[in-house]
Design an enzyme around this catalytic site. Structure first.
Site: not given
Ligand code: GCB
Length: 651
Positions: A503, A539, A206, A450
């Site tokens: 997330y 994250e 990403d 990941e």
């Molecule tokens: C993740 C990734 C990261 C992305 C992020 C997102 O899990 O490690 O590279 O930018 O999510 O914002 O989706």
């Protein structure tokens, strides 16, 4: 135990050594000294992208043989910078294939005439594959866009009357299943839909695949017998700091080595001789992270002095290496720095900014560090690739703790688990450890982010990779960043610390902030029950478009981003009393990605905009981080919490 690990590591290291891995030579940062000069080649270079159909015209016509302007039109291209966002040409922004950089360098006479001088060309980063010529002669080739490489060009520049040399660098940004990060080129053959020979570069990560000369290109000198590498590890015995050093020399077998360790006042606190040894520093000032001590980031300097007797007289080489004395250890529920529990409260970053793309820039770097200090952040992860050496040096100097990550991101296809891929990944870990091993700020290696787990060879792949990394550096823990409960048998059994991305209420249950607490607590408990290892929330975050407000909170508003973080914090505040040892927000700043319906000119999960202005979430985190510093920091000056670390920044 650590010792057991070291033995296991050594055995595996020897095995891999046997497979033909192991790099030639060291990669010390090019520093000036009484025996070394440095010439930066930053500025405008000549540039051309090879738009020919097979992208190979430059090789067919041998563009490296004569000045680039003779083979066609050129652009002026700044170095360091990505080439993508500098111009107004949409085709160049998305270009895939070979681009050509060229510049003339004028050399001081001594460099070309004194045969006891060694002249080295060093490229800080060329993304992704690079071939280098000097005066039309091939001198180096390198795979991988985030680590330095160099070539000894003495013979070339010392062979004729020339006082200048022409440096040509061809760079290919194509990503393939065996590159790191991986990618695929998709050929679109349906001529009713696409023009003839149409192709696109696909990736599974990403961020935008910026390319070019992202860091400085320098020329530097050493004597012909020189300090090639230094390896320092430290330990502490009561109040005595122990600095174990090992130095490798190239050019002669008959030399004398002296080392001095100097404190910040310039006093010599220990001396040694020979290529390896242990220096004892009574009442050592330890290297402490920012906000963990009233004098964080204490650095000694190791002065290395090499002397060689030659027929022509004696020759010396000098190199100064900053050294922080500190220890790192991991228990089943703690991360210890200097024997005290350390809680990571920080960020994930990207090397990313307007116009420059991934290009190194001093004002940007200083702004980012000033923001980290303001925020009360004590750590970051180099998501998702190694950062510039100057960044690592500042971390040493400011006490910002680093989780140092390889470019192992977006590993999603079974072809990316081939032997070729593994071999390259092992080499990248070697290059990374070789470059960053002496930074006290680096407390852990991260081998990947990941990867997809259910593919067959993945288990073997990560087991080998993690074991190899531990063998390369038994002094630091290793992690692997996961995003799914399905990764449980992939990296987790082998790593020292489990890093988990999630997330919640963003990519699923979106809009439902109310599920976060339950889901997060369940995840943490499952991980801990299964592995009994410390966990970092590596994250978490939400996109917010700066200036977009909505209350009650709706997705993409600043309020939603803040509320989501707050819900995470409720759980983190419980679990940090048990086994959670850190939290790193995704992301420090908004950053560029490929175009997609899910991205609005890039990823907007920054707590700062891409221009480094705060969103509401930045103030929320700032409150939190200063509070965490007071609750989790160790302050020898204070008897017990609260330590009352005060932010020096006015607001
Ligand atoms: C993740 C990734 C990261 C992305 C992020 C997102 O899990 O490690 O590279 O930018 O999510 O914002 O989706």
């Amino acid at each position: 135990t650590m010792a057991g690990r070291a033995v296991a590591g050594a055995v595996l290291g020897a095995l891999l050594w046997g497979c033909g891995l192991a790099l030639q030579g060291g990669m010390l940062y090019p520093r000036e000294s009484a025996s070394r000069e440095r010439k930066d080649l930053d500025g405008l270079w000549k540039f051309r992208a090879d738009f020919s159909e097979n992208r190979l015209r430059g090789f067919e016509q041998q563009w490296y043989r004569s000045p680039l302007r003779e083979s066609g039109p050129t652009l002026d291209m700044p170095v360091p910078s990505s080439f993508n966002d500098v111009g107004q040409d949409g085709q160049l922004r998305g270009f895939v294939g070979w681009v050509w950089y060229e510049r003339e360098a004028t050399l001081p006479q001594r460099w070309t005439q004194d045969l006891s001088t060694r002249v080295v060309l060093r490229i800080g980063s060329a993304h992704y594959y690079a071939i280098v010529w000097v005066n039309g002669v091939h001198v180096a080739e390198h795979e991988g866009g985030h680590l330095p490489f160099e070539a000894d060009i003495s013979k070339l520049v010392q062979s004729g009357p020339l006082s200048s040399c022409r440096i040509t660098i061809a760079i290919n940004n194509t990503l393939a299943p065996h590159t790191l990060p991986p990618g695929t080129i998709l050929y679109r053959t349906d001529t009713s839909m696409y023009p003839n020979r149409y192709f696109v570069q696909n990736t599974n990560f990403d961020f935008f695949n910026y390319a070019g000369l992202h860091r400085s290109v320098v020329l530097y000198t050493t004597p012909t017998t020189y300090i090639d590498d230094i390896d320092v590890t430290t330990s502490v015995d009561q109040n005595t700091g122990l600095v174990h050093y090992q130095i490798s020399i190239q050019g002669s077998e008959h030399f004398q080595l002296e080392v001095y360790l100097q404190d910040e006042e310039g006093n010599i606190v220990a001396r040694g001789t020979g290529a390896r040894g242990q220096l004892q520093v009574p009442n050592a000032h330890l290297w402490w992270p920012y906000l963990m001590h009233e004098h964080p980031a204490y650095l000694y300097s190791l002065e290395v002095r090499l002397t060689v007797q030659t027929a022509a007289g004696s020759m010396s080489d000098f190199y100064t290496l900053p050294v922080g004395i500190r220890t790192v250890a991991v228990t089943k529920n703690q991360f210890l720095i200097n024997g005290k529990p350390f809680y990571f409260h920080g960020v994930n970053k990207h090397e990313d900014s307007d116009i420059r793309g991934r290009g190194f820039d001093w004002p940007l770097l200083m702004k980012d560090f000033n923001l980290l200090l303001w925020l009360g952040a004590n750590a970051f992860r180099t998501s998702h690739y190694p950062y510039a050496e100057e960044v690592m040096q500042l971390c040493d100097q400011y006490g910002i703790v680093v989780i140092d990550e390889s470019p192992g991101v977006g590993i999603k296809l079974s072809q990316s688990y081939s032997n070729q891929s593994l071999q390259h990944h092992l080499e990248v870990m070697e290059e990374l450890v070789r470059r960053d091993k002496n930074h006290p700020a680096v407390v852990m290696w991260s081998v990947a982010n990941e990867p997809t787990s259910f593919l067959e060879p993945a288990g073997y792949y990560f087991k080998t990779l993690i074991a190899h990394t531990k063998a390369l550096d038994p002094s630091r823990p290793v992690t692997f960043v996961t995003n799914s409960k399905y990764d449980t048998d992939l990296g987790a059994p082998y790593v020292d610390v489990i890093c988990v991305n999630s997330y919640l209420s963003w990519y699923h249950d979106y809009g439902h902030l109310e599920v976060i607490q339950l889901q997060l607590a369940t995840q943490f408990e499952n991980w801990y029950r299964t592995y009994q290892k410390p966990i970092i929330q590596s994250e978490y975050g939400a996109d917010a478009i700066t200036g977009l407000h909505q209350d009650p909170p709706l997705m993409f508003s600043e309020e939603y981003q803040k509320s989501l973080l707050e819900r995470y914090h409720l759980v983190l505040d419980q679990k940090r009393k048990e086994y959670v040892v850190g939290e790193l927000i995704w992301n420090f700043a908004d950053f560029m990605t490929d175009q997609s319906p899910e991205r609005v000119i890039g990823n907007k999960k920054g707590i700062f905009t891409r221009q480094r202005q705060p969103k509401g979430a930045a103030f929320l985190l700032r409150e939190r981080y200063w509070k965490l510093a007071n609750e989790t920091g160790y302050h020898p000056a204070a008897e017990k919490p609260p330590y009352l670390v005060k932010s020096p920044f006015t607001w």
